[in-house]
Design a protein around this motif. Structure first.
Motif, PDB file in Angstrom:
ATOM      1  N   ALA A   1      68.366   7.787 -19.629  1.00 19.74           N
ATOM      2  CA  ALA A   1      67.671   8.833 -20.378  1.00 19.74           C
ATOM      3  C   ALA A   1      68.184  10.209 -19.965  1.00 19.74           C
ATOM      4  N   ASN A   2      68.421  10.401 -18.662  1.00 17.61           N
ATOM      5  CA  ASN A   2      68.962  11.674 -18.186  1.00 17.61           C
ATOM      6  C   ASN A   2      70.403  11.869 -18.648  1.00 17.61           C
TER       7      ASN A   2
ATOM      8  N   GLU B   1      61.721   7.168 -23.191  1.00 19.73           N
ATOM      9  CA  GLU B   1      61.125   7.322 -21.867  1.00 19.73           C
ATOM     10  C   GLU B   1      59.704   6.771 -21.837  1.00 19.73           C
TER      11      GLU B   1
ATOM     12  N   GLU C   1      56.604  16.451 -17.960  1.00 21.29           N
ATOM     13  CA  GLU C   1      57.087  15.069 -17.920  1.00 21.29           C
ATOM     14  C   GLU C   1      56.868  14.402 -16.574  1.00 21.29           C
TER      15      GLU C   1
ATOM     16  N   GLN D   1      65.915   5.165 -16.625  1.00 19.25           N
ATOM     17  CA  GLN D   1      65.664   6.577 -16.391  1.00 19.25           C
ATOM     18  C   GLN D   1      66.976   7.334 -16.204  1.00 19.25           C
TER      19      GLN D   1
ATOM     20  N   ASN E   1      58.787   3.188 -20.724  1.00 18.97           N
ATOM     21  CA  ASN E   1      58.809   2.829 -19.303  1.00 18.97           C
ATOM     22  C   ASN E   1      57.518   3.158 -18.571  1.00 18.97           C
TER      23      ASN E   1
ATOM     24  N   LYS F   1      54.986  10.849 -16.157  1.00 20.13           N
ATOM     25  CA  LYS F   1      55.690   9.646 -15.729  1.00 20.13           C
ATOM     26  C   LYS F   1      55.070   8.987 -14.496  1.00 20.13           C
TER      27      LYS F   1
ATOM     28  N   SER G   1      64.608  14.989 -14.604  1.00 25.61           N
ATOM     29  CA  SER G   1      63.795  14.109 -15.441  1.00 25.61           C
ATOM     30  C   SER G   1      62.668  14.877 -16.100  1.00 25.61           C
TER      31      SER G   1
END
Length: 946
Positions: free
Chosen positions: A524-525, A843, A766, A521, A846, A770, A834
């Motif tokens: 990804a950011n 993403e 998102e 994560q 996950n 998530k 995020s």
């Protein structure tokens, strides 16, 4: 050294010294007594100075093994002037008695001298004598004793006697640890040699652990460790290359050569060998012009370094043998043959016939002759290479397996199919063991790279089997076995690991898994930050990436999930045949490059058709793969989007299978290649009917999946997670009001029996997605996006270009609430953000969907992605399957908002009324077909199950 040799050598040296001294004394009329006294004073002073220097060299000078892409040699870190000083010290001695320790050191020096000049017999003899002498005088705690042991390890490694090499290297390693500790240069030198030995043995995972330990302890800033650090970088680079990481390997070699420049002259043989490795890696990375320039630089420096003797030196042979591969790639075969012949002559003269270095060039030259059709020249070379490798290496060493494959290809080219089959069986069996043994301890990125190296071997066998199975039916069984065990091997490794973590009550595994998810994560950011923002927040993206990879590898090591799953997938096709019911057919589609003396860029497709009552698959081969993937697909895609009648695609994608399929009521398709992008249901037959009207077509990820087909709905968690109609906050992104009605209709059908988790407008973001935890159904209705690899020439939604190119999961995703905000461009991202509105496949992988029965991606082009032979689509499809979904509904083209809303509503209505998911989906499509005749409206979505 014998006493006679020592005396003679001394006499020769001192005849020159005395001649000079005598003539000088006579000139000035100095008497003999005074002359002798003067000589003694000079000799004593020289002895004092050379002894002092010698002690210094004993402390700093070690032998370091250097890994090469096709051979391994050793480099002596000999300080400038060391050879001269040690020789002078040895020869200046009088014949006064020596201590036992001095005798032992002299014998070691003589052994090392012979090792350096390549005299292996005398080197071994003297090093063993030195070892014995040190042990007799109980001086095993002396540094030079440990150097003797370590040098024997290197010598045995060079000789291919790897069992003894490992024994001596480990003994030296333990000795340095006890004598000076793990941070001493002696210990680090042996640790380096141990790593290279493991590379030679093919133990890449063990080598990687050792090299990591070495890198953590070496200091490139210390003057006496600069060169060892360069050698370490070289060895790490070669290991990375062997494990499929050619781009990383080149970066390491570039760093290596820069550091080596500061420690070595450009004509130093070790520096030239580093440059040779760099040239090879430039070639591996496709930089042919740069590689040729580097090779030429090396050759020019080598010739100037050794003058007239240049073309008799093994280093020169090494460089010629490597540039030959470049000539082959450029089609300059005469140059390649000339270079390899010269290299082979030097190796044979220097090392003899039965040496691993010689065998490597024999294999290269033999393969060149095989490629050129000169089979009579090729065979003895290939046989000799295999003979040497089998004697010197383990039976499963990668070089042994490569030689076995070389001969399999030679026998095939020579029409000796039975002999070729025998060799192929050994090669393919060992290759399967490689997968089982190596994969568990690799991250997915590393598995991908390693499989890319191994996969061509399977393609060559596919060509061989499909060409000869009619005459040798057992080849078809082998083909099916290898195909079933490796199809989707990367996907299966990822899903197996995830399933194991969720199914085992293991706190350590769970902790590591949560750590891994958190690291991914963060990555990804970080991918969405600009270079300036990365600097401002003091981030190191490479370090984050490496940390996530290491955690994933630790997870894999602690779980045997992949090995178990791999064995389970290695199913005989007869089990699939027995599972099929009357009227059912399984089509396994195989995309593979056509082999013509080597694998070409032309693709073929094999259709393996299994049906009830048949004893073996029917095989249909289509060698027009490039047309299917380009011209024919462009036509299909165009007529779909233009809503035109398609009178052509059925003949290209289906007709050849028509007779074998017959009137089968249900057809399972395990797609590959372009068949991941063409919906077979939409192909219109000559009678005007679409295939969906005559056949129940079901897409599966692997033929084995039908063995575990869900016959009834599960009694698991009865929750539906529905998200749609995101508020994009942008005039540039069209709102999707139809998705709101879609979500509300679905909710109406499902709510009586299920718990609803519904998110619309600003809540369709998102952060909420998530948080999902294994609902039975996950339905996402929005815009999708996909960027093809060739289009990746700029940043995408804030994600930096370099990351987009290296990871296809960053090029596809869904747009969610907030995607239109200026902040999401990456201009004001924070590292902890995020929820930028761009939910990528990276993403999605996950998400916690371990018990999710179905995911519906009700958006445009959610089935798009990078297609990899045998592995499916790298995009949202792969991400949601890895995340745990059993079935996935996705689109292959841009969809009509209203038609999609109707299709999805009808689908859930049919399901709630009792139809199984695949039956309900087909019924909804047939209902849409009656309302909207053209497949554009009803055929965009396919259901994929695992």
């Amino acid at each position: 050294m014998s006493f006679f040799l020592k005396v003679v050598t001394k006499a020769f040296l001192f005849s020159s010294l005395i001649f000079f001294t005598h003539n000088s004394a006579a000139q000035f009329g100095i008497g003999d007594a005074l002359k002798n006294k003067a000589e003694k004073l000079v000799k004593d002073k020289l002895k004092e100075k050379t002894e002092e220097k010698r002690e210094s060299y004993d402390t700093l000078s070690f032998n370091y093994a250097i890994a090469f892409l096709d051979k391994t040699e050793s480099f002596e870190n000999q300080q400038k002037g060391e050879g001269l000083i040690k020789t002078a010290n040895f020869l200046l001695r009088d014949d006064e008695p020596q201590t036992d320790l001095e005798v032992a050191r002299d014998i070691y020096d003589f052994g090392r001298l012979n090792y350096n000049i390549g005299n292996q017999f005398l080197a071994e003899t003297n090093l063993k004598l030195a070892k014995l002498k040190y042990e007799q005088i109980s001086a095993t705690n002396e540094p030079n004793y440990l150097k003797t042991i370590g040098l024997l390890g290197l010598l045995y490694s060079d000789m291919g006697r790897f069992t003894k090499a490992e024994e001596f290297t480990q003994t030296a390693l333990d000795g340095w640890d006890e004598l000076q500790g793990k941070n001493s240069i002696g210990y680090l030198a042996e640790l380096n040699n141990h790593a290279v030995l493991q590379i030679n043995l093919g133990n890449y995972l063990q080598a990687e652990k050792i090299i990591k330990q070495l890198g953590d302890n070496l200091n490139a800033e210390k003057e006496n460790e600069m060169l060892p650090y360069a050698i370490y970088l070289n060895n790490e680079a070669i290991l990375n290359q062997y494990m499929g990481r050619a781009d990383e390997a080149l970066g390491l070699l570039e760093d290596c050569t820069e550091i080596a420049k500061e420690s070595l002259t450009e004509k130093n043989s070790t520096y030239l060998q580093f440059l040779t490795n760099k040239a090879i890696l430039e070639q591996e990375n496709g930089n042919l012009k740069t590689a040729e320039n580097t090779f030429q630089e090396v050759l020019d420096l080598q010739e100037s370094r050794l003058k007239l003797n240049a073309k008799n030196d093994p280093d020169y042979a090494h460089m010629k043998s490597n540039i030959a591969a470049l000539y082959v790639e450029k089609g300059e075969y005469e140059k390649a043959e000339e270079a390899l012949q010269l290299a082979l002559e030097i190796y044979q003269d220097k090392f003899g016939e039965e040496h691993l270095t010689t065998s490597g060039t024999q294999a290269d030259l033999g393969n060149l002759y095989r490629f050129l059709g000169e089979n009579e020249k090729a065979e003895p070379l290939l046989q000799s290479a295999l003979y040497t490798r089998e004697r010197k290496l383990s039976k499963t060493h990668p070089k042994v397996v490569k030689s076995q494959e070389d001969l399999a290809l030679w026998f095939w080219a020579n029409g000796q199919i039975e002999s070729a089959t025998s060799y192929f069986k050994r090669v393919m069996g060992t290759s399967q063991e490689f997968i089982k043994d190596y994969f568990p301890a690799l991250s997915e990125a590393e598995k991908t790279k390693y499989w890319e190296q191994l996969k061509p071997r399977f393609f060559r066998f596919y060509n061989f089997a499909l060409e000869n199975y009619n005459e040798y039916p057992e080849l078809l069984e082998d083909f099916m076995r290898y195909r079933l065990s490796t199809k989707g091997v990367l996907l299966s490794s990822s899903t197996a690991l995830r399933n194991a973590i969720f199914s085992q009550n293991d706190e350590e595994l769970t902790r590591l898994y949560e750590q891994w998810i958190d690291q991914k994560q963060q990555l990804a950011n970080a991918y969405a930050l600009s270079e300036e923002e990365i600097k401002e927040q003091n981030l190191n993206v490479d370090s984050l990436d490496n940390a996530a990879n290491q955690t994933e590898k630790d997870l894999s090591v602690k779980s045997d999930a992949f090995s178990t799953a791999y064995e389970d997938r290695n199913t005989d096709y007869k089990a699939i045949l027995s599972q099929l019911k009357s009227g059912q057919v399984m089509i396994e589609i195989v995309q593979y490059p056509i082999y013509d003396k080597q694998l070409t860029s032309d693709n073929a497709y094999a259709y393996l058709i299994l049906k009830k009552g048949a004893e073996k698959p029917s095989v249909i081969i289509n060698k027009e793969g490039n047309l299917l993937e380009n011209r024919y697909y462009s036509y299909y895609n165009n007529v779909i989007n233009q809503k035109m009648k398609d009178d052509y695609s059925y003949a290209q994608y289906w007709k050849s299978m028509e007779n074998e399929i017959g009137d089968a009521s249900r057809i399972y398709i395990s797609p590959d290649g372009i068949y991941n992008q063409v919906n077979m249901n939409t192909l219109q037959q000559p009678n005007g009917k679409y295939l969906i009207q005559d056949h129940d077509i079901r897409y599966v990820g692997h033929p084995n999946d039908i063995l575990y087909e869900r016959l009834a709905q599960s009694a698991g968690q009865q929750t539906a997670f529905l998200m749609g109609d995101p508020n994009f906050n942008s005039q540039n992104i069209a709102q999707l009001p139809g998705t709101k009605k879609e979500i509300e209709d679905i909710s109406k059908y499902l709510s009586p029996s299920m718990t609803m988790q519904k998110y619309l407008n600003s809540e369709a973001n998102e952060s909420n997605l998530k948080q999902v935890k294994s609902p039975k159904y996950l339905h996402l209705a929005s815009h999708g996006y996909f960027l093809e690899d060739k289009q990746a020439n700029h940043n995408l939604f804030g994600v930096q270009l370099q990351y987009i190119r290296q990871n296809p999961l960053l090029r596809s995703g869904l747009l969610l609430a907030g995607a239109g905000k200026e902040e999401s461009s990456g201009s004001s991202q924070s590292f902890n953000q995020s929820d930028n509105g761009f939910f990528s496949a990276y993403e999605a992988i996950n998400l916690n969907l371990n018990n999710t029965e179905m995911v519906v991606l009700s958006a445009c082009e959610t089935g798009k992605g990078d297609i990899k032979a045998g592995e499916g689509v790298y995009g949202l499809q792969r991400a949601f399957i890895v995340a745990g979904a059993e079935s996935l509904v996705m689109s292959l083209w841009k969809v009509d908002d209203t038609a999609t809303q109707k299709l999805m509503s009808g689908f859930y209505k049919e399901n709630v009324q009792g139809k199984a998911i695949p039956d309900a989906f087909r019924s909804a499509q047939l209902a849409m077909l009656s309302e909207y005749q053209h497949p554009y409206y009803w055929g965009a979505f396919i259901m994929f199950s695992r």
